[in-house]
Scaffold this active site. Structure first.
Site: not given
Ligand SMILES: [Zn+2]
Length: 303
Positions: A169, A222, A165-166
């Site tokens: 980004h 997100e 997820h990070e």
């Protein structure tokens, strides 16, 4: 500054092998690859995995190199401070090794999402802090806080979900986009004038670094990071269904004092539903992926 993190295992050019499986960016090969892997001939546009739109037009307003430079400076400063207060776990700590091992499996799948990742100097550090927090700054600068590993008793699959997820980004350049979209603010205007050569360029990187600390991503950023992260984890051999248990744990944790990570990452039922609905898109990738040869212990209390 304590010992500089060992970057060898995160050399993106070394990590870029094993990449031929992804059909991104090469329409001619995509058909062939999909046919081979899927066992059935799929149309060329049917890339296996999650679907996200194009990057925002806004990213082009700020040069990527500047954002990455600002992030690198900020990261170095932060990790230097942590090292100064003896709060950076050493490379040989089992949980640091664990994070680096998981990162080294995810990073090879980053490139189709962002060509610049080829030059990134990936770093992964583990900070001694009770905070439930983790991030990946532009340019591949990853940090986890011990609290998130220990308090949520994260499994490797769950760690991979957060890391995916990070990293997503960073790959999708959400920070660059957010900064570009703050041009209406004073900070944004100063930033742009600096970048356009109207001010001091050294200050621009510092301002970017400072801005990174206060950024909040949009709900759509997100969702995108959840989806792209899920695909990265699945390709790296980690169970994408861990996204569900992870966010359930987060929701549970949020019942006390809301931890930092949760203030920017609400563990809503919508989020869990979206993740569940997208699981079939990456299930095949996960099933065929090479699985991690080693599983790590859950993080225990630090002595
Ligand atoms: Zn996020």
């Amino acid at each position: 500054m304590s010992e500089h993190p060992d970057q060898d295992s995160f050399d993106p050019s070394a990590a870029a092998h094993g990449f031929g499986r992804c059909g991104c960016g090469r329409p001619g090969r995509r058909l062939f690859t999909a046919g081979l892997l899927g066992g059935a001939l799929l149309p060329a546009w049917a890339r296996e995995g999650v679907e996200v739109g194009k990057k925002s037009w806004a990213v082009d307003l700020i040069p990527a190199a500047q954002v990455e430079q600002g992030a690198a400076q900020q990261y170095q400063q932060m990790m230097g401070q942590e090292a100064g207060r003896r709060a950076l776990l050493p490379v040989e700590h089992p949980q640091t090794r664990r994070l680096r091992s998981i990162a080294s499996r995810i990073i090879p799948f980053a490139l189709p999402w962002n060509e610049r990742a080829r030059q990134w100097k990936w770093e992964v550090n583990l900070v001694v802090s009770p905070q439930l927090n983790a991030f990946c700054m532009p340019g591949g600068k990853i940090a986890f806080y011990y609290g998130i590993l220990e308090k949520l008793k994260l499994t490797d699959d769950e760690v991979a979900t957060i890391m995916g997820h990070e990293v997503a980004h960073a790959l999708r350049e959400h920070a660059r986009e957010r900064m570009a979209k703050t041009t209406g603010t004073r900070v944004g205007a100063n930033l742009l004038s600096n970048l356009l050569g109207l001010g001091n360029l050294g200050d621009a990187a510092m301002q970017i670094g400072a801005n990174l600390l206060t950024l909040t991503y949009s709900r759509s950023d997100e969702t995108e990071a959840d989806l792209v992260g899920m695909e990265l984890a699945a390709r790296a051999g980690y169970d994408p269904a861990a996204g569900i248990s992870l966010w359930e744990k987060m929701a549970q944790a949020a019942k006390g004092a809301p931890p930092q990570f949760l203030s920017t990452h609400p563990a809503s039922s919508t989020r869990i539903k979206e993740i569940s609905a997208s699981l079939p898109k990456v299930q095949g990738l996960y099933e065929r992926a090479e699985k991690p040869p080693q599983r790590f212990e859950v993080a225990g209390p630090l002595r």
